[in-house]
Design a protein around this motif. Structure first.
Motif, mmCIF file in Angstrom:
data_model
loop_
_atom_site.group_PDB
_atom_site.id
_atom_site.type_symbol
_atom_site.label_atom_id
_atom_site.label_comp_id
_atom_site.label_asym_id
_atom_site.label_seq_id
_atom_site.Cartn_x
_atom_site.Cartn_y
_atom_site.Cartn_z
ATOM 1 N N LYS A 128 0.841 -1.209 0.000
ATOM 2 C CA LYS A 128 0.000 0.000 0.000
ATOM 3 C C LYS A 128 0.870 1.250 0.000
ATOM 4 O O LYS A 128 0.531 2.242 -0.644
ATOM 5 C CB LYS A 128 -0.939 0.001 1.209
ATOM 6 N N LYS A 129 1.984 1.185 0.699
ATOM 7 C CA LYS A 129 2.915 2.328 0.752
ATOM 8 C C LYS A 129 3.494 2.608 -0.641
ATOM 9 O O LYS A 129 3.535 3.755 -1.091
ATOM 10 C CB LYS A 129 4.033 2.038 1.747
ATOM 11 N N ASP A 130 3.946 1.547 -1.323
ATOM 12 C CA ASP A 130 4.483 1.717 -2.682
ATOM 13 C C ASP A 130 3.403 2.233 -3.627
ATOM 14 O O ASP A 130 3.662 3.098 -4.470
ATOM 15 C CB ASP A 130 5.028 0.393 -3.225
ATOM 16 N N PHE A 131 2.195 1.678 -3.478
ATOM 17 C CA PHE A 131 1.079 2.135 -4.299
ATOM 18 C C PHE A 131 0.867 3.634 -4.109
ATOM 19 O O PHE A 131 0.780 4.382 -5.086
ATOM 20 C CB PHE A 131 -0.209 1.374 -3.946
ATOM 21 N N GLN A 132 0.773 4.052 -2.851
ATOM 22 C CA GLN A 132 0.483 5.459 -2.568
ATOM 23 C C GLN A 132 1.582 6.379 -3.095
ATOM 24 O O GLN A 132 1.298 7.430 -3.664
ATOM 25 C CB GLN A 132 0.292 5.665 -1.063
ATOM 26 N N GLU A 133 2.820 5.963 -2.933
ATOM 27 C CA GLU A 133 3.941 6.775 -3.424
ATOM 28 C C GLU A 133 3.876 6.926 -4.946
ATOM 29 O O GLU A 133 3.990 8.032 -5.475
ATOM 30 C CB GLU A 133 5.272 6.137 -3.028
ATOM 31 N N ALA A 134 3.669 5.820 -5.645
ATOM 32 C CA ALA A 134 3.619 5.868 -7.105
ATOM 33 C C ALA A 134 2.377 6.602 -7.588
ATOM 34 O O ALA A 134 2.440 7.404 -8.531
ATOM 35 C CB ALA A 134 3.668 4.454 -7.678
ATOM 36 N N TYR A 135 1.244 6.359 -6.945
ATOM 37 C CA TYR A 135 -0.006 7.012 -7.340
ATOM 38 C C TYR A 135 0.113 8.527 -7.155
ATOM 39 O O TYR A 135 -0.290 9.301 -8.030
ATOM 40 C CB TYR A 135 -1.172 6.455 -6.520
ATOM 41 N N ASN A 136 0.670 8.949 -6.038
ATOM 42 C CA ASN A 136 0.847 10.378 -5.775
ATOM 43 C C ASN A 136 1.835 11.013 -6.743
ATOM 44 O O ASN A 136 1.629 12.144 -7.198
ATOM 45 C CB ASN A 136 1.288 10.623 -4.334
ATOM 46 N N CYS A 137 2.911 10.305 -7.039
ATOM 47 C CA CYS A 137 3.894 10.813 -8.001
ATOM 48 C C CYS A 137 3.236 10.992 -9.365
ATOM 49 O O CYS A 137 3.419 12.019 -10.033
ATOM 50 C CB CYS A 137 5.074 9.851 -8.070
ATOM 51 N N ALA A 138 2.436 10.003 -9.765
ATOM 52 C CA ALA A 138 1.709 10.115 -11.033
ATOM 53 C C ALA A 138 0.729 11.285 -10.981
ATOM 54 O O ALA A 138 0.560 12.011 -11.965
ATOM 55 C CB ALA A 138 0.973 8.809 -11.331
ATOM 56 N N GLY A 139 0.094 11.466 -9.834
ATOM 57 C CA GLY A 139 -0.823 12.594 -9.677
ATOM 58 C C GLY A 139 -0.135 13.937 -9.849
ATOM 59 O O GLY A 139 -0.697 14.858 -10.453
ATOM 60 N N THR A 140 1.069 14.049 -9.348
ATOM 61 C CA THR A 140 1.849 15.285 -9.517
ATOM 62 C C THR A 140 2.118 15.539 -10.996
ATOM 63 O O THR A 140 1.933 16.655 -11.490
ATOM 64 C CB THR A 140 3.175 15.202 -8.735
ATOM 65 N N VAL A 141 2.552 14.510 -11.694
ATOM 66 C CA VAL A 141 2.803 14.655 -13.129
ATOM 67 C C VAL A 141 1.504 15.040 -13.836
ATOM 68 O O VAL A 141 1.487 15.946 -14.669
ATOM 69 C CB VAL A 141 3.384 13.358 -13.740
ATOM 70 N N GLY A 142 0.428 14.355 -13.483
ATOM 71 C CA GLY A 142 -0.861 14.654 -14.105
ATOM 72 C C GLY A 142 -1.289 16.098 -13.913
ATOM 73 O O GLY A 142 -1.778 16.737 -14.856
ATOM 74 N N LYS A 143 -1.106 16.634 -12.716
ATOM 75 C CA LYS A 143 -1.474 18.036 -12.448
ATOM 76 C C LYS A 143 -0.617 18.998 -13.271
ATOM 77 O O LYS A 143 -1.123 19.985 -13.809
ATOM 78 C CB LYS A 143 -1.333 18.353 -10.959
ATOM 79 N N LEU A 144 0.663 18.719 -13.349
ATOM 80 C CA LEU A 144 1.551 19.590 -14.134
ATOM 81 C C LEU A 144 1.182 19.541 -15.619
ATOM 82 O O LEU A 144 1.137 20.582 -16.289
ATOM 83 C CB LEU A 144 3.008 19.179 -13.933
ATOM 84 N N VAL A 145 0.917 18.358 -16.123
ATOM 85 C CA VAL A 145 0.544 18.205 -17.535
ATOM 86 C C VAL A 145 -0.804 18.872 -17.788
ATOM 87 O O VAL A 145 -0.984 19.570 -18.792
ATOM 88 C CB VAL A 145 0.540 16.709 -17.929
ATOM 89 N N LYS A 146 -1.748 18.686 -16.861
ATOM 90 C CA LYS A 146 -3.069 19.316 -17.015
ATOM 91 C C LYS A 146 -2.927 20.833 -17.028
ATOM 92 O O LYS A 146 -3.620 21.525 -17.786
ATOM 93 C CB LYS A 146 -3.995 18.872 -15.887
ATOM 94 N N GLY A 147 -2.027 21.373 -16.240
ATOM 95 C CA GLY A 147 -1.769 22.811 -16.254
ATOM 96 C C GLY A 147 -1.280 23.271 -17.616
ATOM 97 O O GLY A 147 -1.690 24.331 -18.110
ATOM 98 N N SER A 148 -0.424 22.480 -18.247
ATOM 99 C CA SER A 148 0.061 22.813 -19.587
ATOM 100 C C SER A 148 -1.076 22.750 -20.602
ATOM 101 O O SER A 148 -1.182 23.607 -21.484
ATOM 102 C CB SER A 148 1.186 21.866 -20.010
ATOM 103 N N ILE A 149 -1.930 21.744 -20.484
ATOM 104 C CA ILE A 149 -3.075 21.613 -21.388
ATOM 105 C C ILE A 149 -3.989 22.828 -21.241
ATOM 106 O O ILE A 149 -4.406 23.427 -22.247
ATOM 107 C CB ILE A 149 -3.853 20.311 -21.094
#
Length: 136
Positions: A93-114
């Motif tokens: 669950k810890k690895d999941f949360q870390e990876a999911y959150n990291c992906a979320g950060t990328v997603g927010k940055l990309v969405k900002g560019s869009i």
């Protein structure tokens, strides 16, 4: 002042971190054995990172936005794959949360560019229409 190299984009830098993390997670013994999920997870991470770089190399706002949209879709796909890995107990669950959150950060940055590119495209269209006179 513009960004000259895709490596200077924060979204690309974060996508690179995410890709390293996904490759690390997919080396875990159980995850590694699930070839399809491993390959799809790695491909989604790499796709997001690569499409950010490709967006930077494009010249039209529309093309840039299109590549950012593909990158964003790859992030969503990866987050879905992470649920499968968690449900199959390939990752904690810890690895999941870390990876999911990291992906979320990328997603927010990309969405900002869009969103930013969408505003630029709309603004340009409005500006083009201002100088036109109605045809009589």
């Amino acid at each position: 002042m513009g960004i000259d190299r895709f490596e200077d984009l924060r979204s690309w830098q974060e996508a690179r971190k995410l890709t390293r993390l996904i490759y690390s997670l997919t080396k875990k013994p159980d995850f590694r054995k699930d070839y399809n999920l491993r390959n799809q997870s790695q491909a989604a991470a790499v796709s997001s990172m690569g499409n950010i770089a490709e967006a930077h190399g494009r010249f039209s706002f529309e093309e840039k936005r299109s590549f950012y949209e593909i990158s964003h879709g790859s992030i969503e796909e990866l987050q879905s794959h992470l649920y499968v890995a968690l449900d199959q107990e390939y990752i904690s669950k810890k690895d999941f949360q870390e990876a999911y959150n990291c992906a979320g950060t990328v997603g927010k940055l990309v969405k900002g560019s869009i969103d930013n590119l969408g505003r630029q495209i709309s603004s340009r269209r409005r500006d083009r229409g201002k100088g036109r006179q109605p045809v009589k």
